[in-house]
Write an enzyme that holds these catalytic residues in place. Sequence first.
Site, PDB file in Angstrom:
ATOM      1  N   ASP A   1      -7.272  -2.500   4.133  1.00  0.00           N
ATOM      2  CA  ASP A   1      -7.195  -3.902   4.555  1.00  0.00           C
ATOM      3  C   ASP A   1      -7.681  -3.998   5.998  1.00  0.00           C
ATOM      4  O   ASP A   1      -7.304  -3.168   6.842  1.00  0.00           O
ATOM      5  CB  ASP A   1      -5.754  -4.411   4.466  1.00  0.00           C
ATOM      6  CG  ASP A   1      -5.320  -4.683   3.042  1.00  0.00           C
ATOM      7  OD1 ASP A   1      -6.163  -4.581   2.133  1.00  0.00           O
ATOM      8  OD2 ASP A   1      -4.129  -4.996   2.833  1.00  0.00           O
TER       9      ASP A   1
ATOM     10  N   GLY B   1      -4.498 -11.090   8.731  1.00  0.00           N
ATOM     11  CA  GLY B   1      -4.958  -9.730   8.981  1.00  0.00           C
ATOM     12  C   GLY B   1      -6.139  -9.332   8.122  1.00  0.00           C
ATOM     13  O   GLY B   1      -6.553  -8.167   8.146  1.00  0.00           O
ATOM     14  N   HIS B   2      -6.703 -10.288   7.382  1.00  0.00           N
ATOM     15  CA  HIS B   2      -7.791  -9.978   6.453  1.00  0.00           C
ATOM     16  C   HIS B   2      -9.069 -10.697   6.855  1.00  0.00           C
ATOM     17  O   HIS B   2      -9.038 -11.861   7.297  1.00  0.00           O
ATOM     18  CB  HIS B   2      -7.402 -10.382   5.030  1.00  0.00           C
ATOM     19  CG  HIS B   2      -6.207  -9.661   4.513  1.00  0.00           C
ATOM     20  ND1 HIS B   2      -6.284  -8.436   3.912  1.00  0.00           N
ATOM     21  CD2 HIS B   2      -4.891  -9.994   4.534  1.00  0.00           C
ATOM     22  CE1 HIS B   2      -5.067  -8.035   3.558  1.00  0.00           C
ATOM     23  NE2 HIS B   2      -4.211  -8.971   3.932  1.00  0.00           N
TER      24      HIS B   2
ATOM     25  N   HIS C   1       0.805  -1.220   0.000  1.00  0.00           N
ATOM     26  CA  HIS C   1       0.000   0.000   0.000  1.00  0.00           C
ATOM     27  C   HIS C   1       0.843   1.277   0.000  1.00  0.00           C
ATOM     28  O   HIS C   1       0.337   2.334  -0.370  1.00  0.00           O
ATOM     29  CB  HIS C   1      -0.949   0.008   1.205  1.00  0.00           C
ATOM     30  CG  HIS C   1      -2.026  -1.024   1.105  1.00  0.00           C
ATOM     31  ND1 HIS C   1      -3.321  -0.736   0.741  1.00  0.00           N
ATOM     32  CD2 HIS C   1      -1.985  -2.366   1.287  1.00  0.00           C
ATOM     33  CE1 HIS C   1      -4.030  -1.853   0.720  1.00  0.00           C
ATOM     34  NE2 HIS C   1      -3.240  -2.858   1.044  1.00  0.00           N
TER      35      HIS C   1
ATOM     36  N   ASP D   1     -11.965  -4.640   1.061  1.00  0.00           N
ATOM     37  CA  ASP D   1     -10.913  -5.658   1.019  1.00  0.00           C
ATOM     38  C   ASP D   1     -11.502  -7.042   0.766  1.00  0.00           C
ATOM     39  O   ASP D   1     -12.424  -7.471   1.449  1.00  0.00           O
ATOM     40  CB  ASP D   1     -10.172  -5.619   2.362  1.00  0.00           C
ATOM     41  CG  ASP D   1      -9.103  -6.692   2.505  1.00  0.00           C
ATOM     42  OD1 ASP D   1      -8.648  -7.237   1.486  1.00  0.00           O
ATOM     43  OD2 ASP D   1      -8.724  -6.969   3.660  1.00  0.00           O
TER      44      ASP D   1
ATOM     45  N   HIS E   1      -8.782  -5.324  -3.798  1.00  0.00           N
ATOM     46  CA  HIS E   1      -7.678  -6.006  -3.107  1.00  0.00           C
ATOM     47  C   HIS E   1      -7.824  -7.527  -3.140  1.00  0.00           C
ATOM     48  O   HIS E   1      -8.325  -8.136  -2.196  1.00  0.00           O
ATOM     49  CB  HIS E   1      -7.558  -5.553  -1.636  1.00  0.00           C
ATOM     50  CG  HIS E   1      -7.356  -4.094  -1.463  1.00  0.00           C
ATOM     51  ND1 HIS E   1      -7.226  -3.508  -0.230  1.00  0.00           N
ATOM     52  CD2 HIS E   1      -7.263  -3.087  -2.365  1.00  0.00           C
ATOM     53  CE1 HIS E   1      -7.069  -2.204  -0.377  1.00  0.00           C
ATOM     54  NE2 HIS E   1      -7.092  -1.938  -1.672  1.00  0.00           N
TER      55      HIS E   1
END
Length: 549
Positions: free
Chosen positions: A159, A365-366, A75, A191, A388
């Site tokens: 995200d 982390g998603h 990013h 995301d 994304h």
Amino acid sequence: MPRAVSVRFLGGLGEIGRNSLVISQGRDAVVIDCGVMFPKADMPGVDVVLPDYRYLVEADLDLHGVLVTHGHEDHIGALPHLLREVPMPVYGSAVTMAFARSRIEQSGVSGISYREVGDYQSVKVGPFDVEFIPVTHSIPGATAVAVSTHQGLILHTGDFKVDRTPVDSRAFGLDRMAALGAQGVRLLLSDSTNADEPGSSNSESSVGVVLEEVFAENQDRRLTVVCFASHLHRIQQILAAAAGSGRKVCLVGRSLQRNVKLAEQLGLFPGGPLTGLIDVEAIDDYDPTSVCVIATGSQGEHSSALHRLAFAKDPWFTIGERDTVIFSSDTIPGNESAVYRVINQLARLGARAIYPSVRRVHSSGHARRDELALLLTLVRPEFFVPVHGEYRHLAAHHQLALETGVVRGQARICGDGDEVLLSERGLASGVSRSGDYLYVDGEVGDINASVLRDRRSLSADGIVVTALTMAEGRKLVGEPEIFSFGWVHDEREEGLLLAIRDVVSATVNGLHDDQGVTHLKEQLKRRVGRYIREQTKRRPLVVPLVIEV
């Protein structure tokens, strides 16, 4: 009547990485993120891949700033390249600005204005009102951005995951998302990285519990934990597990050392300055069972700290039978073979490897489907575009949006280079343009897809060079010379090269007076290439050299 608002996707739709888009109304525009993608196995020699920001350089736009959602390389990594071409202010949270400033200034770009924005704070960026909303992710300071335009609110999630027990206690702004939904969100950009994964992601804090268990189970071994250098929440939990087991910590990898220092300066680690750190040069002075190494290289990168350790290229220590290596990260799609090559090498050394498929030493982390559905339900967008992710992720998120109430036809899948136009009439397609990869191989744009095809051909089938000298009147001077590299090296080579020389001579002799050197080179590539395929079933790169005297 207000003009339509344009959203143009510069990267990140159809791949993991190089996330970037631009929102414009009239000539006024803001950019959201500008990240890199790390090269795939079929991109030999490429350092990184950038979004196609040439549109921002060429278009007649007043660019008022870059809104950065968080500090991961996918990013912020391309910001130095963009800002060198088009300087503009950069906006984001304090942590994100620290990462962005470090990345940009490290690349030699100066004179950029960095504007820190607090959680839930609104700022004026040109004619746009922009609010930064906290979200939970695998790096501190991650935010969503809500951009008010004259066609309504555009909400970009950045995200995220919905972590109910974040390591730093910074809560996801779900209430604010719901409030924006009640007021009306015209367009949601969300995301999609884990949109095809059922259920919800595990809390980041759950990883710390597993790490403590693994540390306790390996008291008689040196521990090396591998993770992303920017995953400061994970690093914080590794440090806590090491301290709890009485281990000194050694940081291996320049990016890791730089980011930990940055985190200390920002006060992100509880308890003040870190203690118990040792230099890698002194690691042999300590009992291996009293040491925890934190290293980069979770994706099997050749230049990484872990790769050097696994293949005995590090000058200070090597991994052996008394080592346990913990891979505290997921494998990015496309990197599987590189990661397992390192894991196999560790097994050859007698080391023990622990990775997410055998132990929960990582949490993504998603957001997964349940979290994405929650956000869609809270926001209730009029229009929706998943961002994304690879195409399968975008398609899964698109389907989920329909299942949670977005009207069919008001959710659409876009690709790199696409433009959508938001107006009173709804969401329509704009004018698409190139969403090509910009390759960095030392310099930006020095290579393109054609060069990469040649490189792949060279690596797979070698090269055959035909060199000839021509006098006036299109007459050969002497015999053509044929050279080959990486093609065939056996008893056939001499005969094949003589035969190719005959093909070259016949091609030259068949040339008409009005046909120039360019035509001759094209014919040589075609005829020599065809002959080689017929004789060897191979496709080396054929390079004709013609010298006119």
